[in-house]
Design an enzyme around this catalytic site. Structure first.
Site, mmCIF file in Angstrom:
data_model
loop_
_atom_site.group_PDB
_atom_site.id
_atom_site.type_symbol
_atom_site.label_atom_id
_atom_site.label_comp_id
_atom_site.label_asym_id
_atom_site.label_seq_id
_atom_site.Cartn_x
_atom_site.Cartn_y
_atom_site.Cartn_z
ATOM 1 N N ASP A 67 0.465 -1.306 0.323
ATOM 2 C CA ASP A 67 0.039 -0.252 -0.197
ATOM 3 C C ASP A 67 0.859 1.526 0.522
ATOM 4 O O ASP A 67 1.801 1.264 0.180
ATOM 5 C CB ASP A 67 -0.777 -0.079 0.868
ATOM 6 C CG ASP A 67 -0.318 0.004 2.537
ATOM 7 O OD1 ASP A 67 0.817 -0.465 2.399
ATOM 8 O OD2 ASP A 67 -1.568 -0.721 3.570
ATOM 9 N N ASN A 136 -7.013 -2.289 14.901
ATOM 10 C CA ASN A 136 -9.095 -2.152 13.557
ATOM 11 C C ASN A 136 -8.717 -4.025 12.961
ATOM 12 O O ASN A 136 -10.324 -4.231 12.516
ATOM 13 C CB ASN A 136 -9.525 -0.921 13.434
ATOM 14 C CG ASN A 136 -9.075 -1.020 11.379
ATOM 15 O OD1 ASN A 136 -8.115 -1.693 11.820
ATOM 16 N ND2 ASN A 136 -9.552 0.261 11.080
ATOM 17 N N HIS A 138 -7.425 -4.265 10.798
ATOM 18 C CA HIS A 138 -7.299 -3.995 9.228
ATOM 19 C C HIS A 138 -5.832 -4.858 8.296
ATOM 20 O O HIS A 138 -4.803 -4.836 8.899
ATOM 21 C CB HIS A 138 -7.103 -2.459 8.380
ATOM 22 C CG HIS A 138 -6.180 -1.636 8.555
ATOM 23 N ND1 HIS A 138 -6.340 -1.052 9.565
ATOM 24 C CD2 HIS A 138 -4.188 -1.677 8.508
ATOM 25 C CE1 HIS A 138 -4.203 0.188 10.225
ATOM 26 N NE2 HIS A 138 -4.170 -0.283 9.282
ATOM 27 N N GLU A 143 -9.653 -1.237 5.693
ATOM 28 C CA GLU A 143 -10.206 -1.392 6.578
ATOM 29 C C GLU A 143 -11.612 -1.672 6.851
ATOM 30 O O GLU A 143 -11.867 -2.652 5.796
ATOM 31 C CB GLU A 143 -10.614 0.095 6.444
ATOM 32 C CG GLU A 143 -9.673 1.668 6.914
ATOM 33 C CD GLU A 143 -9.289 1.450 7.561
ATOM 34 O OE1 GLU A 143 -8.784 0.402 8.391
ATOM 35 O OE2 GLU A 143 -8.126 2.222 7.859
#
Ligand code: GLP
Length: 249
Positions: A67, A136, A138, A143
């Site tokens: 990413d 979280n 991810h 996400e």
């Protein structure tokens, strides 16, 4: 899913580096998917040492990063381009033409994302993907969502991720709110996956990944379905796991 628990960050980094070194030596022209974030920094340090001592060589290795932030100049100190060059690429014998990183400054993200997917596929797909994990759960920058994303594309970052990543920026306003990320489908197609996690803040994400239902609101939970996943985590990140579910290494 195999789980290795290490006493601390240093040991986690060494165990992960040994795993990558084995992959590199077994298949010197491996296609590696690489990750950023503070978690893999120690692993990259170990890989640099192994390359310096000629235990491994990146000469024929090709890499694809997961990413990159959208609209952050690649020269910016917080770009993943800068991160990868300063932590690994500039310190090992990799051929610069073999490095592939998503471009966060392209004009046409749709066609660029397709090209990135095609480049991975035309190289025969990823042999090994390295992952960190967000608080979280991810992976990459995928996400929590209503569905698991399939392919590379632009994603909106959640407040929790922007807050977590603001520690690297001068102010929260400077944190980009979008990124380009390999999709979960792209990641899942890798032959092997190694996921690293360190610290208490990752304990809940790791527990939900391993023991929770497979749910796109916990993106990493899809890894339960993958045939070859190794989790390398430190004691703090493993603190919510059942002691019978892992090996201490
Ligand atoms: C970012 C990256 C992820 C990384 C995560 C956790 O959001 N896109 O690939 O896993 O942060 O980062 P850290 O390792 O710093 O906790």
């Amino acid at each position: 899913m195999k789980i290795y628990v290490c006493k601390d960050y240093e040991r986690m980094s060494k165990v992960a580096a040994n795993y990558l070194a084995a992959q590199i030596n077994i298949k010197p022209d491996s296609i590696l998917g690489l990750a950023t974030g503070s978690t893999p920094v120690g692993m990259y340090e170990e890989l640099v040492k192994k390359c310096e001592s000629r235990e491994i060589s990146f000469k024929n290795i090709k890499t694809f990063n997961l990413d990159e932030y959208v609209n952050l100049p690649k020269e910016n100190i917080n770009s993943y381009y800068t991160f990868m060059h300063s932590n690994l690429f500039d310190k090992v014998d990799i051929n610069q033409n073999n490095i592939n990183m998503p471009n966060g400054n392209t004009k046409d993200f749709d066609s660029y994302s397709k090209e990135y997917e095609e480049a991975i596929a035309s190289n025969g797909g990823l042999d090994l993907q390295v992952l960190g994990i967000g608080n979280n759960a991810h992976i990459g920058f995928n996400e929590p969502n209503e569905y698991f994303s399939k392919e590379t594309g632009v994603v909106d970052l959640t407040k929790s991720t922007i807050d977590a990543n603001s520690r690297f920026f001068d102010s929260i306003e400077e944190v980009p709110n979008q990124a380009i990320s390999m999709g979960i489908g792209t990641i899942f197609k890798s032959e092997k996956i190694i996921l690293l996690a360190s610290g208490k803040t990752k304990a809940e994400a790791i527990n939900n990944t391993v023991n929770g239902p497979i749910d796109p609101h916990v993106p990493a939970s899809i890894l339960q379905l993958h045939k070859n996943v190794l989790l390398v985590v430190d004691e703090e990140a493993a603190s919510l796991l059942d002691k019978n579910s892992y090996e201490i290494v």
